[in-house]
Write a protein that holds these residues in place. Structure first.
Motif, mmCIF file in Angstrom:
data_model
loop_
_atom_site.group_PDB
_atom_site.id
_atom_site.type_symbol
_atom_site.label_atom_id
_atom_site.label_comp_id
_atom_site.label_asym_id
_atom_site.label_seq_id
_atom_site.Cartn_x
_atom_site.Cartn_y
_atom_site.Cartn_z
ATOM 1 N N CYS A 53 7.218 -54.012 30.172
ATOM 2 C CA CYS A 53 6.648 -54.508 28.924
ATOM 3 C C CYS A 53 6.691 -56.036 28.895
ATOM 4 O O CYS A 53 7.719 -56.648 29.165
ATOM 5 N N HIS A 55 4.962 -57.812 26.123
ATOM 6 C CA HIS A 55 4.901 -58.253 24.732
ATOM 7 C C HIS A 55 5.455 -57.151 23.834
ATOM 8 O O HIS A 55 4.920 -56.050 23.820
ATOM 9 N N ASP A 57 6.430 -55.743 20.038
ATOM 10 C CA ASP A 57 6.155 -55.878 18.607
ATOM 11 C C ASP A 57 7.426 -55.466 17.861
ATOM 12 O O ASP A 57 7.870 -54.325 17.966
ATOM 13 N N CYS A 65 6.005 -51.537 22.548
ATOM 14 C CA CYS A 65 5.399 -52.358 23.587
ATOM 15 C C CYS A 65 3.916 -52.506 23.293
ATOM 16 O O CYS A 65 3.202 -51.528 23.146
ATOM 17 N N LYS A 66 3.468 -53.753 23.205
ATOM 18 C CA LYS A 66 2.052 -54.027 22.932
ATOM 19 C C LYS A 66 1.272 -54.338 24.204
ATOM 20 O O LYS A 66 0.069 -54.170 24.253
ATOM 21 N N GLU A 67 1.961 -54.826 25.229
ATOM 22 C CA GLU A 67 1.268 -55.191 26.471
ATOM 23 C C GLU A 67 2.185 -54.951 27.658
ATOM 24 O O GLU A 67 3.325 -55.397 27.673
ATOM 25 N N ARG A 68 1.659 -54.199 28.633
ATOM 26 C CA ARG A 68 2.426 -53.901 29.848
ATOM 27 C C ARG A 68 1.928 -54.759 30.990
ATOM 28 O O ARG A 68 0.770 -55.119 31.052
ATOM 29 N N LYS A 69 2.845 -55.010 31.914
ATOM 30 C CA LYS A 69 2.496 -55.735 33.144
ATOM 31 C C LYS A 69 1.707 -54.767 34.028
ATOM 32 O O LYS A 69 2.188 -53.680 34.322
ATOM 33 N N ASN A 70 0.479 -55.134 34.415
ATOM 34 C CA ASN A 70 -0.349 -54.222 35.222
ATOM 35 C C ASN A 70 -0.553 -54.784 36.629
ATOM 36 O O ASN A 70 -1.642 -54.748 37.173
#
Length: 177
Positions: A53, A55, A57, A65-70
């Motif tokens: 994760c 970002h 919230d 988790c709003k944004e995962r490392k892809n």
């Protein structure tokens, strides 16, 4: 603020709640129950955040988790999820969805010669001189009889297409004059 103990509860903005009412004391706090002893706040069992994760919230009771490392980071380089890449002529790797890099090393077939050569851009050794074997210390081609000295004839047995080669030649000695 006046003392509301026994009469109600106050949130951080000064709003008063009656006994028995549920309320959130702050913007990101979990709900509390207003009791005669004051707010009874129980932290619920929140789901664990994804290890990749980026970002979080925190505006709700449980962080989300709003944004995962892809992507994956491997030996100083970045690769997209599910991307495959070669790190050497023999090693193929893949960036998995969980952020881990998984690599496999090529298995080379057995060579049909005793003097294989490694080329810089290839993983497996190749037989530049064709199939061959040893007759004592010299290398002789497969399928032909070779006189190694005045009295000795050697033959390198080789079965075409089966990858089977005898490493040592069959040699027969003759009566020498």
């Amino acid at each position: 603020y006046p003392d509301y103990r026994g009469k109600g509860c106050v949130d951080e903005s000064g709003f008063v709640y009656a006994i028995g009412e549920k309320f959130a004391p702050g913007p990101s706090a979990c709900p509390c129950l207003c009791t005669e002893e004051g707010p009874l706040c129980i932290q619920p069992e929140c789901p664990r955040l994804h290890p990749r994760c980026l970002h979080v919230d925190t505006t709700q009771c449980c962080p989300q988790c709003k944004e995962r490392k892809n992507y994956c980071e491997f030996r100083g380089k970045t690769y997209q999820t599910l991307e495959e890449f070669m790190v050497s002529p023999c090693e193929k790797c893949r960036c998995e969805a969980n952020g881990e890099v998984v690599c496999t090393v090529s298995a080379c077939p057995q060579t049909d010669c005793v003097d294989p050569v490694y080329e810089p851009d290839q993983c497996c050794p190749i037989c530049k001189n064709g199939p061959n074997c040893f007759a004592e210390t010299i290398v002789i081609p497969a399928g032909r009889e070779v006189k190694t000295d005045e009295c000795t004839i050697c033959h390198c047995t080789y079965e075409e297409g089966t990858w089977r080669i005898e490493r040592q030649a069959m040699c027969t000695r003759h009566e020498c004059k």
